[in-house]
Scaffold this active site. Structure first.
Site, PDB file in Angstrom:
ATOM      1  N   ARG A 229       0.827  -1.204   0.000  1.00  0.00           N
ATOM      2  CA  ARG A 229       0.000   0.000   0.000  1.00  0.00           C
ATOM      3  C   ARG A 229       0.855   1.246   0.000  1.00  0.00           C
ATOM      4  O   ARG A 229       1.852   1.324   0.716  1.00  0.00           O
ATOM      5  CB  ARG A 229      -0.865   0.065   1.272  1.00  0.00           C
ATOM      6  CG  ARG A 229      -2.271  -0.403   1.175  1.00  0.00           C
ATOM      7  CD  ARG A 229      -3.073   0.158   0.011  1.00  0.00           C
ATOM      8  NE  ARG A 229      -4.305  -0.574  -0.119  1.00  0.00           N
ATOM      9  CZ  ARG A 229      -4.471  -1.692  -0.817  1.00  0.00           C
ATOM     10  NH1 ARG A 229      -3.479  -2.205  -1.525  1.00  0.00           N
ATOM     11  NH2 ARG A 229      -5.639  -2.302  -0.856  1.00  0.00           N
ATOM     12  N   GLU A 258      -3.112   7.863  -5.710  1.00  0.00           N
ATOM     13  CA  GLU A 258      -3.231   7.140  -6.986  1.00  0.00           C
ATOM     14  C   GLU A 258      -4.310   7.777  -7.855  1.00  0.00           C
ATOM     15  O   GLU A 258      -5.398   8.044  -7.339  1.00  0.00           O
ATOM     16  CB  GLU A 258      -3.566   5.673  -6.711  1.00  0.00           C
ATOM     17  CG  GLU A 258      -2.409   4.964  -6.005  1.00  0.00           C
ATOM     18  CD  GLU A 258      -2.684   3.499  -5.661  1.00  0.00           C
ATOM     19  OE1 GLU A 258      -3.747   2.981  -6.034  1.00  0.00           O
ATOM     20  OE2 GLU A 258      -1.819   2.894  -5.015  1.00  0.00           O
ATOM     21  N   HIS A 276      -0.893  -0.138  -9.728  1.00  0.00           N
ATOM     22  CA  HIS A 276      -1.657  -0.952  -8.760  1.00  0.00           C
ATOM     23  C   HIS A 276      -2.191  -2.219  -9.448  1.00  0.00           C
ATOM     24  O   HIS A 276      -3.403  -2.466  -9.488  1.00  0.00           O
ATOM     25  CB  HIS A 276      -2.796  -0.123  -8.155  1.00  0.00           C
ATOM     26  CG  HIS A 276      -3.296  -0.663  -6.847  1.00  0.00           C
ATOM     27  ND1 HIS A 276      -3.706   0.138  -5.802  1.00  0.00           N
ATOM     28  CD2 HIS A 276      -3.468  -1.931  -6.395  1.00  0.00           C
ATOM     29  CE1 HIS A 276      -4.108  -0.621  -4.789  1.00  0.00           C
ATOM     30  NE2 HIS A 276      -3.968  -1.885  -5.126  1.00  0.00           N
TER      31      HIS A 276
END
Ligand SMILES: NC(=O)c1ccc[n+]([C@@H]2O[C@H](COP(=O)([O-])OP(=O)(O)OC[C@H]3O[C@@H](n4cnc5c(N)ncnc54)[C@H](O)[C@@H]3O)[C@@H](O)[C@H]2O)c1
Ligand SMILES: O=C(O)[C@H](O)COP(=O)(O)O
Length: 326
Positions: A229, A258, A276
């Site tokens: 993360r 993000e 991701h």
């Protein structure tokens, strides 16, 4: 009817258990497309894109259960959901292998400069000296967080002939021995590893786990990987350590914000990045969507829910009694 809103991208096949139920109606739309009917949904299925905030939960007055088709629930205000009696479930092991494989792909790519070499050749260059890499064999991989993904990463590292040093507060010596890894303190992992990979959840405790002070304890020339993360590693501190040459490279799948359009890290030549993608395989997405759908269906049928992160196993209790099915 039990109305299920699926607000992030999930494969249809994974939603089959819900779609085939006579008690359930599945609606696949973004939150912004259903603003006017938010109070009508009984379940909300998300990945990491939808932010299940206090504000959203307050608008969803009929909500009984939030399903995270994945592991991390840091995009969900779990405390607020709990206060409102809303169950939060996740799919804890459906994407483990995919993330471990992605982590290993990132480690290999970083050590052999594959993304940079790929761009170079496609730009019609043939530069065999600029991309001399390092072997993984014999190197020490430091794993911070030895849960499902950390464990699978360790197995792959051992197959490559790496030594594995691990820190996890709940790890026992017995389990470390069984897995063939060395159990060490956080500081010992930092100071001994050639490559450090983090596999913890993002919590108050793990936020900024790798920061200016802790990065200073690592070996000069260390490589750092984050497929867990954004926020576990302080991006500013990492950038500084890359710029002053203490950190030799970093591979990042996740970011503090993000997409990381304002992050200077992504422009650094020794940083490789993916958007991701850890859980983005056909297999993982089918697994997590199926797991979450089956769990929601169990809830609809009044059966115990096994993967709740905020309530232990839920049998028929006050929460479930609120649900009236026709
Ligand atoms: N990139 C992706 O697409 C992707 C996909 C899946 C999961 N993830 C992330 O990976 C994380 C880990 O997933 P998992 O399935 O292995 O979870 P897990 O719960 O199986 O393992 C997490 C481990 O971290 C340990 N831990 C907690 N605090 C720690 C600390 N301060 N220091 C060291 N260890 C600590 C826990 O004890 C646990 O063993 C998830 O929470 C999620 O945020 C990312
Ligand atoms: O915690 C997870 O499972 C991952 O971060 C996956 O996120 P995604 O569902 O948005 O791919």
């Amino acid at each position: 009817m039990f109305r299920v809103l699926v607000s992030d991208k999930m494969p249809n096949e994974g939603l089959k258990p819900l779609r085939e139920s006579e008690f359930v109606e599945v609606i696949q739309k973004n939150i912004t497309e259903v603003e006017d009917e938010l109070n009508t949904f009984n379940a909300l299925l998300v990945r990491s894109d939808t932010k299940v905030t206090k504000e959203l939960l307050k608008k969803m007055t009929s909500l009984k259960i939030v399903g995270r088709a994945g592991v991390g629930v840091d995009n969900i205000d779990v405390d607020e959901a709990t206060k409102q009696g809303v169950i939060v479930i996740n799919a804890p092991n459906g994407n483990t292998i995919s993330v471990a494989e992605h982590t290993f792909a990132m480690i290999s790519s970083l050590m052999r400069h594959i993304p940079q070499a790929n761009i170079s050749v496609k730009s019609k260059e043939w530069n065999r000296t600029a991309f001399v890499g390092s072997e993984l064999y014999g190197k020490i991989l430091g794993i911070i967080g030895f849960g499902r993904i950390g464990t699978e990463v360790a197995k792959r590292a051992k197959a490559f002939g790496m030594k594995v040093h691990v820190f996890d507060p709940i790890l026992t010596r017995e389990r470390a021995n069984k897995m063939g890894v060395e159990m060490l303190s956080f500081d010992e992992v930092l100071s001994s590893a050639d490559i450090i990979t983090v596999h913890t959840p993002l919590t108050e405790e793990t936020k900024g786990l790798l920061n200016k002070d802790t990065i200073a304890k690592t070996k000069k020339g260390v490589r750092i990987i984050n497929c867990a993360r954004g926020g576990i590693i302080e991006e500013e501190a990492l950038l500084e350590a890359l710029e002053n040459g203490h950190v030799a490279g970093a591979a990042l799948d996740v970011f503090e914000v993000e997409p990381p359009i304002h992050s200077k890290l992504i422009d650094h030549p020794s940083v490789i990045v993916t958007p991701h993608l850890g859980a983005s395989t056909k297999e993982a997405q089918l697994n997590v969507a199926t797991q979450i759908s089956e769990e929601v269906l169990r809830f609809v049928k009044g059966l115990p829910v096994m993967s709740s992160v905020n309530f232990p196993i839920i049998k028929k209790d006050k929460i479930q009694e609120k649900l009236v099915l026709n």
